[in-house]
Design a protein around this motif. Structure first.
Motif, mmCIF file in Angstrom:
data_model
loop_
_atom_site.group_PDB
_atom_site.id
_atom_site.type_symbol
_atom_site.label_atom_id
_atom_site.label_comp_id
_atom_site.label_asym_id
_atom_site.label_seq_id
_atom_site.Cartn_x
_atom_site.Cartn_y
_atom_site.Cartn_z
ATOM 1 N N PHE A 175 -34.830 -29.192 9.835
ATOM 2 C CA PHE A 175 -34.888 -29.781 8.498
ATOM 3 C C PHE A 175 -34.572 -28.696 7.487
ATOM 4 N N ASP A 176 -33.938 -29.082 6.380
ATOM 5 C CA ASP A 176 -33.566 -28.098 5.366
ATOM 6 C C ASP A 176 -34.082 -28.485 3.985
ATOM 7 N N THR A 177 -35.106 -29.331 3.936
ATOM 8 C CA THR A 177 -35.656 -29.807 2.682
ATOM 9 C C THR A 177 -36.958 -29.087 2.366
ATOM 10 N N ALA A 178 -37.130 -28.748 1.092
ATOM 11 C CA ALA A 178 -38.385 -28.127 0.658
ATOM 12 C C ALA A 178 -39.532 -29.112 0.869
ATOM 13 N N ASP A 179 -40.692 -28.599 1.092
ATOM 14 C CA ASP A 179 -41.915 -29.383 1.276
ATOM 15 C C ASP A 179 -41.966 -30.141 2.587
ATOM 16 N N VAL A 180 -41.081 -29.830 3.528
ATOM 17 C CA VAL A 180 -41.132 -30.451 4.855
ATOM 18 C C VAL A 180 -41.685 -29.436 5.844
ATOM 19 N N ILE A 181 -42.727 -29.845 6.520
ATOM 20 C CA ILE A 181 -43.282 -29.024 7.590
ATOM 21 C C ILE A 181 -42.564 -29.437 8.859
ATOM 22 N N GLN A 182 -42.062 -28.478 9.589
ATOM 23 C CA GLN A 182 -41.311 -28.801 10.792
ATOM 24 C C GLN A 182 -41.789 -27.987 11.969
ATOM 25 N N GLY A 200 -28.373 -27.650 25.925
ATOM 26 C CA GLY A 200 -29.335 -28.651 25.488
ATOM 27 C C GLY A 200 -29.407 -28.688 23.969
ATOM 28 N N ARG A 201 -30.205 -29.607 23.482
ATOM 29 C CA ARG A 201 -30.430 -29.715 22.037
ATOM 30 C C ARG A 201 -31.927 -29.615 21.775
ATOM 31 N N ASP A 202 -32.282 -28.807 20.787
ATOM 32 C CA ASP A 202 -33.676 -28.734 20.381
ATOM 33 C C ASP A 202 -34.031 -29.997 19.606
ATOM 34 N N VAL A 203 -35.224 -30.502 19.838
ATOM 35 C CA VAL A 203 -35.735 -31.657 19.101
ATOM 36 C C VAL A 203 -36.790 -31.150 18.134
ATOM 37 N N TRP A 204 -36.599 -31.478 16.867
ATOM 38 C CA TRP A 204 -37.471 -31.040 15.789
ATOM 39 C C TRP A 204 -38.243 -32.226 15.233
ATOM 40 N N MET A 205 -39.489 -31.991 14.890
ATOM 41 C CA MET A 205 -40.314 -32.981 14.209
ATOM 42 C C MET A 205 -40.561 -32.461 12.802
ATOM 43 N N GLY A 206 -40.455 -33.341 11.820
ATOM 44 C CA GLY A 206 -40.728 -32.938 10.450
ATOM 45 C C GLY A 206 -41.488 -34.012 9.699
ATOM 46 N N TYR A 207 -42.281 -33.566 8.743
ATOM 47 C CA TYR A 207 -43.014 -34.489 7.885
ATOM 48 C C TYR A 207 -43.284 -33.802 6.547
ATOM 49 N N HIS A 208 -43.487 -34.614 5.519
ATOM 50 C CA HIS A 208 -43.740 -34.063 4.195
ATOM 51 C C HIS A 208 -45.131 -33.442 4.174
ATOM 52 N N ARG A 209 -45.246 -32.299 3.536
ATOM 53 C CA ARG A 209 -46.510 -31.561 3.556
ATOM 54 C C ARG A 209 -47.664 -32.341 2.943
ATOM 55 N N ASP A 210 -47.393 -33.294 2.054
ATOM 56 C CA ASP A 210 -48.451 -34.089 1.435
ATOM 57 C C ASP A 210 -49.193 -34.964 2.446
ATOM 58 N N LEU A 211 -48.605 -35.209 3.605
ATOM 59 C CA LEU A 211 -49.226 -36.086 4.601
ATOM 60 C C LEU A 211 -50.160 -35.350 5.548
ATOM 61 N N ARG A 212 -50.151 -34.052 5.527
ATOM 62 C CA ARG A 212 -50.871 -33.284 6.555
ATOM 63 C C ARG A 212 -52.375 -33.480 6.556
ATOM 64 N N ALA A 215 -38.676 -36.461 1.791
ATOM 65 C CA ALA A 215 -39.037 -36.191 0.401
ATOM 66 C C ALA A 215 -39.082 -37.476 -0.421
ATOM 67 N N GLN A 216 -38.196 -38.415 -0.120
ATOM 68 C CA GLN A 216 -38.152 -39.685 -0.849
ATOM 69 C C GLN A 216 -38.982 -40.768 -0.157
ATOM 70 N N ARG A 217 -39.749 -40.364 0.855
ATOM 71 C CA ARG A 217 -40.676 -41.234 1.583
ATOM 72 C C ARG A 217 -39.981 -42.406 2.292
ATOM 73 N N GLU A 218 -38.757 -42.147 2.756
ATOM 74 C CA GLU A 218 -38.077 -43.155 3.576
ATOM 75 C C GLU A 218 -38.696 -43.230 4.967
ATOM 76 N N ALA A 219 -39.424 -42.184 5.345
ATOM 77 C CA ALA A 219 -40.141 -42.128 6.614
ATOM 78 C C ALA A 219 -41.302 -41.156 6.447
ATOM 79 N N ASP A 220 -42.347 -41.355 7.247
ATOM 80 C CA ASP A 220 -43.472 -40.428 7.222
ATOM 81 C C ASP A 220 -43.215 -39.232 8.130
ATOM 82 N N ILE A 221 -42.528 -39.490 9.218
ATOM 83 C CA ILE A 221 -42.253 -38.450 10.205
ATOM 84 C C ILE A 221 -40.854 -38.702 10.754
ATOM 85 N N ALA A 222 -40.147 -37.651 11.071
ATOM 86 C CA ALA A 222 -38.796 -37.804 11.608
ATOM 87 C C ALA A 222 -38.595 -36.822 12.760
ATOM 88 N N PHE A 223 -37.772 -37.236 13.686
ATOM 89 C CA PHE A 223 -37.391 -36.402 14.826
ATOM 90 C C PHE A 223 -35.876 -36.247 14.774
#
Length: 179
Positions: free
Chosen positions: A42-49, A146-158, A29-37
């Protein structure tokens, strides 16, 4: 990630890629990264995961070490991550209740290398543990979760073309891996 980044870099040589690793959660949300794994959703609004895959874990010891007794662990030492809230760590502590934790690290490569040196038993992602010479994976009645691996990015980048191309490269690799 290396095969994905190789394919993407070859297809899009003019796009710069920067990889940051760490235990801190970068804010999309604060644009510290474009995409995160991450290994948690993710629990932030506006993040597509999207859940990408499950990372399998195994129990590793030094090649020459004697097999510990599952359900006991007396006389054994454990190497664990610094964070103790993961289910695979709870599984390790339950599987070897009399073993003593002796080393903690937030880096699985460090954990694996210390395991190789005979410091103790470690639960590692199989993609890491299987690559460390001098260690072997234990055959136990059950495996750590095991652990699930999640990818997330801000919806504005889609709608960005280079971003969609990167997501497509990831999807292609995951499709190829499951085929």
């Amino acid at each position: 990630m290396p095969p994905i980044l190789t394919d993407f870099s070859n297809a899009y040589p003019n796009v710069d890629v920067e990889i940051l690793t760490g235990t801190r959660r970068f804010s999309l949300a604060q644009r510290e990264a474009d995409i995160a794994f991450r290994t948690v959703p993710f629990d932030t609004a506006d993040v597509i995961q999207r859940r990408l895959f499950t990372l399998d874990y195994g129990v590793y010891i030094a090649q020459e070490a004697a097999d510990p007794e599952c359900g006991d662990g007396t006389g054994c030492r454990l190497i664990t991550p610094s964070a103790r809230h993961f289910p695979d760590i709870a599984w390790l502590l339950e599987s070897f209740p009399h073993a003593r934790p002796v080393l903690r690290s937030n880096n699985c490569i460090v954990q694996g290398r210390m395991c190789r040196q005979g410091v103790g038993i470690a639960v590692l992602p199989c993609v890491v543990g299987n690559q460390i010479p001098g260690t072997r994976r234990l055959e136990l009645p059950t495996s750590p979760p095991g652990r699930d691996v999640w990818m997330g990015y801000h919806r504005d980048l889609r709608r960005l073309e280079r971003f969609r191309a990167f997501i497509s490269t990831i999807s292609n690799h995951l499709t190829d891996a499951t085929a």
